[in-house]
Write an enzyme that holds these catalytic residues in place. Structure first.
Site, PDB file in Angstrom:
ATOM      1  CE  LYS A   8      -2.255  -0.912   3.838  1.00  0.00           C
ATOM      2  NZ  LYS A   8      -1.910  -2.298   4.202  1.00  0.00           N
ATOM      3  NE  ARG A  84      -4.571   0.043   9.411  1.00  0.00           N
ATOM      4  CZ  ARG A  84      -3.307  -0.066   9.785  1.00  0.00           C
ATOM      5  NH1 ARG A  84      -3.017  -0.643  10.922  1.00  0.00           N
ATOM      6  NH2 ARG A  84      -2.355   0.391   9.025  1.00  0.00           N
ATOM      7  NE  ARG A 123       9.494  -6.411   6.055  1.00  0.00           N
ATOM      8  CZ  ARG A 123       8.452  -5.587   6.092  1.00  0.00           C
ATOM      9  NH1 ARG A 123       8.117  -4.890   5.045  1.00  0.00           N
ATOM     10  NH2 ARG A 123       7.761  -5.469   7.196  1.00  0.00           N
ATOM     11  NE  ARG A 156      10.777  -4.925  11.069  1.00  0.00           N
ATOM     12  CZ  ARG A 156       9.832  -4.049  10.846  1.00  0.00           C
ATOM     13  NH1 ARG A 156       9.994  -2.807  11.220  1.00  0.00           N
ATOM     14  NH2 ARG A 156       8.704  -4.385  10.252  1.00  0.00           N
ATOM     15  NE  ARG A 167       1.185  -6.515  11.109  1.00  0.00           N
ATOM     16  CZ  ARG A 167       2.105  -6.024  10.281  1.00  0.00           C
ATOM     17  NH1 ARG A 167       3.258  -6.635  10.135  1.00  0.00           N
ATOM     18  NH2 ARG A 167       1.879  -4.927   9.593  1.00  0.00           N
TER      19      ARG A 167
END
Ligand SMILES: [Zn+2]
Length: 211
Positions: A8, A84, A123, A156, A167
């Site tokens: 996004k 949201r 990542r 992370r 999430r």
């Protein structure tokens, strides 16, 4: 709209340049407010963020109203990260009606959950210089080592599969109903978020009616 890791922010930055309207994200608004020393709103935000609490919807609404009321948003804006939840739809409605504005479109980027997990769990971040790599799509020259400064790369905690799936659950339970609410108002346009950044941007701009 779209799940975490769908791209996004990347897309909003490109469309911002294309349309000449600001990309207004809740993250940027909060960071900006916290930098304003001595402003009443900034002080309030800091007290929530620094104590690790969520910024209440009503305060977020005030911050968004302040941001959308600025001159650079006169011709429009791209809102990212809000609403949201169904409750936040009402907050946004209140803000927009105060400003005499309406939403033109709600664009939702869709990517299968397996792809989200692949993107985010691959990542690797440099703890020293904050460079970001990806084990498949942007691997460092030497595995586990930052190309820029040579420090050891880390994953992370936010990027672990367990946290990502959590999430996604929150997104499915809280944010997909927001999409349905906008669908019933005839505003929702769903966009396939798979593929290269340029290809996704082309789908988004055509969804906006500007090919
Ligand atoms: Zn580094």
């Amino acid at each position: 709209m779209g799940p975490p890791g769908v791209g996004k922010g990347t897309q909003a930055a490109q469309i911002q340049a294309l349309l000449g309207v600001p990309h207004v994200s809740t993250g940027n608004i909060l960071r900006g407010a916290m930098q304003q020393n001595g402003s009443p709103l900034g002080d309030k935000v800091r007290s929530f963020v620094e104590s690790g609490k969520l910024v209440p919807d009503a305060l977020m609404g005030d911050l968004i109203a302040e941001r959308l009321g600025r001159q650079d948003a006169e011709e429009g804006f791209i809102l990212d990260g809000f609403p949201r939840t169904l409750e936040q739809i009402d907050i946004l409605e209140g803000v927009l009606s105060r400003l005499g504005l309406e939403l033109d479109r709600v664009l939702m980027l869709n990517v299968p959950e397996a792809e989200i997990v692949r993107r985010l769990s691959g990542r690797r971040t440099c703890p020293k210089c904050s460079s970001v790599f990806h084990i498949d799509s942007r691997p460092p020259a030497v595995a586990g080592v930052c190309d820029v400064c040579g420090a050891g790369l880390v994953q992370r905690p936010d990027d672990t599969e367990q946290v990502i799936r959590e999430r996604m659950k929150v997104y499915t339970n809280q944010t997909l109903p927001v999409a349905e609410a906008y669908r019933s108002r005839g505003l929702l346009i769903e966009i396939d978020g798979l593929g290269e950044v340029d290809a996704v941007r082309a789908r988004l701009t055509s969804g906006l009616g500007r090919v």
